[in-house]
Design an enzyme around this catalytic site. Structure first.
Site, PDB file in Angstrom:
ATOM      1  N   ARG A  15     -14.363 -39.416 -35.615  1.00 33.91           N
ATOM      2  CA  ARG A  15     -14.122 -40.615 -36.408  1.00 33.91           C
ATOM      3  C   ARG A  15     -14.974 -41.808 -35.988  1.00 33.91           C
ATOM      4  O   ARG A  15     -15.006 -42.829 -36.659  1.00 33.91           O
ATOM      5  CB  ARG A  15     -12.634 -40.974 -36.360  1.00 33.91           C
ATOM      6  CG  ARG A  15     -11.769 -40.060 -37.228  1.00 33.91           C
ATOM      7  CD  ARG A  15     -10.313 -40.423 -37.133  1.00 33.91           C
ATOM      8  NE  ARG A  15      -9.712 -39.921 -35.901  1.00 33.91           N
ATOM      9  CZ  ARG A  15      -8.469 -40.177 -35.516  1.00 33.91           C
ATOM     10  NH1 ARG A  15      -7.694 -40.949 -36.255  1.00 33.91           N
ATOM     11  NH2 ARG A  15      -7.993 -39.674 -34.398  1.00 33.91           N
ATOM     12  N   MET A  16     -15.678 -41.662 -34.870  1.00 29.50           N
ATOM     13  CA  MET A  16     -16.626 -42.698 -34.476  1.00 29.50           C
ATOM     14  C   MET A  16     -17.900 -42.654 -35.323  1.00 29.50           C
ATOM     15  O   MET A  16     -18.672 -43.619 -35.353  1.00 29.50           O
ATOM     16  CB  MET A  16     -17.009 -42.545 -32.998  1.00 29.50           C
ATOM     17  CG  MET A  16     -15.919 -42.921 -32.032  1.00 29.50           C
ATOM     18  SD  MET A  16     -15.561 -44.683 -32.042  1.00 29.50           S
ATOM     19  CE  MET A  16     -14.336 -44.764 -30.733  1.00 29.50           C
TER      20      MET A  16
END
Length: 337
Positions: A15-16
């Site tokens: 999700r980064m």
């Protein structure tokens, strides 16, 4: 045998949205991994092993550039099968250090601190524990493992997804930081089974296994409210940056530094500032910058690893790796004494 530390840094952090491992995402310009390494070194622990995983070559490159080749040991976790599995990859490292104590930390929890590390070790040694867990009490423990206390320590840690309704009411959580007696850890590490909702090897299972062998498990509650904080996405990373930024500004306010406005102000944790100095809004100061006494850092200035002499005025300027003599005026269109 000297104490050592294993830092878990194998997470991808999808999700980064980054090609690099999550632990290399920055808080105030430094990778989260560097914050954790610094806390260990501040505590006097220099024997460090980093468990790398996704795009581990980036971690190798960073450690080599920042800490020198072979300065820090690395091992690879080829599959992400849980925290226990990650520590299993460092079994060889542990066997070479059997007889001491091993600290285990999360590489994406940057706010671990010297006081927490050393105080937890003191408790660990004083009670002759097989394991001591660092805990934190928070208002919303959702997602965290719950610590089950007894009259003589703790009986275990239950991951959130495996908690009973009663256990979900507990607000004392596992921070992900542990002190283990190294021999006790090695004795149970191979006994962990993935018998849980995630199908993973939980490091937390070592607690109950160590207790079952007649050794004590205890918990140290950290006074640091941010000790367990990490980030799973960019929003979470921004929150970590805000927490760190405000904490550093607060420290300098307590030491008498004047801020005309804190909007857009970011100061690195290695910066030093002399008394009587004023910092205006939209200022970034980073690296090993040293600012003298009675200076004024005007709005829009960016200062990186520089030395600013006493009584100097910096206006809307970019200064990098430069020494500014005392009582010097540096402005956007002029520089004068």
């Amino acid at each position: 045998m000297a104490d050592n530390v294993i830092i878990l840094a194998g997470g991808q952090g999808k999700r980064m949205k980054s090609e690099k491992p999550k632990v290399l995402c920055s808080v105030l310009g430094e990778p989260m991994l560097e914050w954790v390494i610094s806390a260990c070194e501040d505590s006097g622990i220099n024997d460090i092993c980093v468990v790398k995983g996704y795009q581990g070559q980036y971690i190798d490159e960073y450690l080599c550039a920042r800490h020198g080749k072979a300065r820090i040991t690395t091992v690879e976790q080829k599959e992400r099968l849980g925290t226990g599995h990650a520590v299993m990859q460092a079994a060889g490292y542990l066997k070479e250090r059997n007889g001491g104590n091993t600290l285990i930390l999360c590489g994406d929890a940057p706010f671990i601190d010297k006081k927490t590390i050393t105080a937890a070790l003191e408790l660990h040694k004083a009670n002759s524990c097989g394991v001591t867990v660092v805990t934190s009490k928070i208002d919303d423990p959702t997602g965290y493992g719950r610590v089950i206390r007894t009259g003589s320590g703790i009986s275990g840690i239950v991951e959130h997804k495996d908690c009973t309704p009663e256990q979900l009411e507990i607000n004392e959580i596992n921070s992900g930081c542990y002190w283990f007696d190294t021999a006790s850890l090695l004795e149970v590490l191979g006994e962990i089974k993935p018998n849980n909702a995630q199908g993973e090897y939980y490091l937390t299972d070592c607690v109950e296994l160590i207790i079952a062998k007649g050794k004590r498990a205890d918990a140290y509650t950290s006074l640091n409210p941010s000790v367990s904080l990490g980030a799973n996405d960019r929003k979470g990373l921004l929150e970590l940056n805000d927490i760190a930024r405000k904490a550093i500004i607060g420290k300098w306010l307590d030491q008498g530094i004047e801020f005309t406005c804190t909007d857009g102000v970011s100061i690195g944790r290695k910066v030093t500032i002399g008394i009587g100095t004023t910092i205006c809004h939209n200022v970034t100061i980073s690296g090993d910058t040293v600012i003298g006494k009675d200076c004024r850092i005007g709005q829009g200035s960016v200062i990186e690893s520089a030395a600013i002499g006493d009584g100097s005025v910096i206006l809307s300027s970019y200064i990098c790796k430069t020494d500014i003599p005392p009582h010097t005026w540096v402005g956007p269109f002029e520089s004068r004494k």
